[in-house]
Structure formats: C-alpha cells, structure tokens
Design an enzyme around this catalytic site. Structure first.
Site, mmCIF file in Angstrom:
data_model
loop_
_atom_site.group_PDB
_atom_site.id
_atom_site.type_symbol
_atom_site.label_atom_id
_atom_site.label_comp_id
_atom_site.label_asym_id
_atom_site.label_seq_id
_atom_site.Cartn_x
_atom_site.Cartn_y
_atom_site.Cartn_z
ATOM 1 N N ASP A 189 0.816 -1.221 0.000
ATOM 2 C CA ASP A 189 0.000 0.000 0.000
ATOM 3 C C ASP A 189 0.845 1.264 0.000
ATOM 4 O OD1 ASP A 189 0.436 0.831 2.972
ATOM 5 O OD2 ASP A 189 -0.293 -1.229 3.114
ATOM 6 N N ASP A 201 6.583 -5.690 6.635
ATOM 7 C CA ASP A 201 5.185 -5.257 6.681
ATOM 8 C C ASP A 201 4.351 -6.321 5.972
ATOM 9 O OD1 ASP A 201 2.830 -3.905 6.882
ATOM 10 O OD2 ASP A 201 3.375 -2.277 5.510
ATOM 11 N N SER A 202 4.183 -7.454 6.638
ATOM 12 C CA SER A 202 3.571 -8.622 6.017
ATOM 13 C C SER A 202 2.120 -8.787 6.444
ATOM 14 C CB SER A 202 4.338 -9.886 6.411
ATOM 15 O OG SER A 202 4.218 -10.117 7.803
#
Length: 283
Positions: free
Chosen positions: A88, A157-158
């Site tokens: 994102d 950032d999983s």
C-alpha cells in the site's frame, strides 16, 4: 463498482469484527490473493486481502509511524532501508520522511501496488515516485536469501502467516534478514494482535532469540486491529539501540523535523514496556 452492507473479518476462531461498507470501489483476484477496497464512514477507504483488513485511510498512520520511526530513530544513522511487503506504500512513505539514501521495497504482488496508487493515494502520497525508492516485485524470502545488498533497517510489513505471507514467519526467512543487515542493523516485523494471535509473537521471538543478541518486541494500539495491542517484533545485535534515552530520541526527532500524529519520543520509549501477558508469550 458499487455495493453496501457489512464486511466481517474472522480475526480469531471465536471472534469477528465488522465494518460497514457504504461503497465497494474494487473487488477482484490477483495472481496471489483476493483484493477488496471499500468505503467505511469511520475509517475511509479500506483495503482487504483474502478477507483480512490490511490498511485503512483512517488509522494507517499509527501502524506505519511506529514501524518506521522507532527503529530508524533508535539506530540514528540509517542510509539504506529494506521493506518486505507493504504494497500500500504507507510504510515506504513514512521511511522517506527520513534522510535515507535508498529505500528498497520488495512486494510479491504488483497488483496491490497498482491498486494503492489508484485507490489509496492519501496513504502512499507519491512514495513510489520518489527517486530514492526501488520497487522489486518478487518473493521476499527469496530476495533476502539471494541479494548482495545490505541494510541498516529491515521492516517486514507482512500479512498474517497465511497465503503469500506464510514464508515470512519462518526461521529461514529471519536468518536471511540477518544476513542482509549491516553491523548494528535492526529488524522489525509485524506480529499480529498478541491477545488473540499470540502464537505469531511467540514463534517469531523464538527465532529472534536464536539468531540475534537483542530479541524483543514493542506494542502499538491500532483501532482497526481490535482485541488489544498489536505486537511489532524487534531484533538486533546492537543492544544499545533499544535503550536510547528520551533526550537522544527527542534530539533525533527534532533534527529530522517529523510531523507525526501518533509517534513521539515518549511513545517510542513507552512502547517497549509490555503488558505481562505479552511478556509471557516471549519465553
């Protein structure tokens, strides 16, 4: 594409959360996962992957500020950052607020990046167009196992350990991250909501404990992820990074000139003070 109703997420076998859907903006299947983006009156635009909330316009700043600024300001001399996941662009945008020289983002699903650019510009804010950004579309586990590059900070950032995110919670992946860190580097990971997803924190901490001198975690309260504190895993071979004084962090924060809505130097230090139930998961 329009629609209305309620989105329901089964965050735990015996607990769900619901968000009102006033309009569905996008719904499709990429080669890796199901993506839905919808509008909510409180949180604004919401992106879900495989029926799990990943990011919302309303509270993304909390998670992204804490994942980026805590390790970067604790380190104090970051030039190269690796982000694994984070399609994102919100974490990348926070990282680029610092005078870093290079930010590499490894994302397995180009579709998520394209959708963020189109539907979530308030989150990524042009971060993908920053000349310091290098976007690599590949598997994160494969990247850390093979790259010759080295980083001061690595941020994972999983998603949760299902689907494409499953490989990012294994010992081999964390060992690959350690291989890619410069001396004194810091690894930070997303480890779920500890009260209902405690196994994520426990498993990661045990891997960290086997690989690093200073395995730890810190906590952040993100409204979207209900049922308590979200855990962010921490690992480094430099023990002083986690023990910086308020004076040091305050000075570094002021020098960068950050404009934050959640993070501040007091929150930085306080985030490492964990409730007992979280400490008990790290044994």
């Amino acid at each position: 594409m329009t629609g209305s109703g309620w989105f329901e997420e089964a965050i735990h076998a015996h607990a769900t959360q619901k968000l009102e859907v006033t309009e569905v903006l996008y719904r499709s299947q990429t080669p890796h996962q199901k993506v839905v983006i919808f509008e909510n009156p409180t949180f604004g635009r919401v992106m879900t992957l495989d029926d799990v909330v990943q990011v919302t316009e309303g509270d993304e700043f909390i998670y992204h500020e804490m994942m980026a600024h805590v390790p970067i300001l604790a380190h104090g001399a970051v030039s190269d950052v690796l982000i694994v996941g984070g399609g994102d662009g919100g974490l990348l945008e926070e990282v680029l607020k610092h005078p870093v020289e290079h930010a590499t983002m490894v994302e397995i699903d180009h579709g998520v990046v394209d959708l963020a650019r189109r539907y979530l510009p308030s989150i990524c804010k042009g971060a993908f167009e920053d000349p310091r950004t290098e976007l690599v579309i590949t598997d994160g586990a494969q990247f850390v196992a093979e790259t010759d590059s080295r980083y001061d900070v690595i941020l994972i950032d999983s998603t949760d350990p299902i689907g494409p995110g499953e490989a990012l919670f294994r010992h081999g992946f964390y060992a690959g991250c350690k291989r890619c860190l410069k001396p004194g580097g810091i690894l930070v990971t997303q480890n779920g909501v500890a009260f209902v997803q405690g196994e994520e924190l426990t498993a990661s901490w045990r891997h960290f404990n086997a690989l690093f001198t200073d395995p730890a975690a810190y906590a952040v309260a993100v409204p979207t992820y209900i049922w308590g504190f979200m855990a962010l895993g921490w690992a480094s071979d430099e023990t002083e990074h986690r023990r910086r004084t308020l004076e040091t962090i305050t000075g570094r924060y002021a020098a960068v000139g950050l404009d934050t809505r959640y993070y501040n130097p007091e929150i930085h230090l306080g985030a490492f003070a964990l409730p007992t139930y979280m400490k008990e998961l790290m044994r």
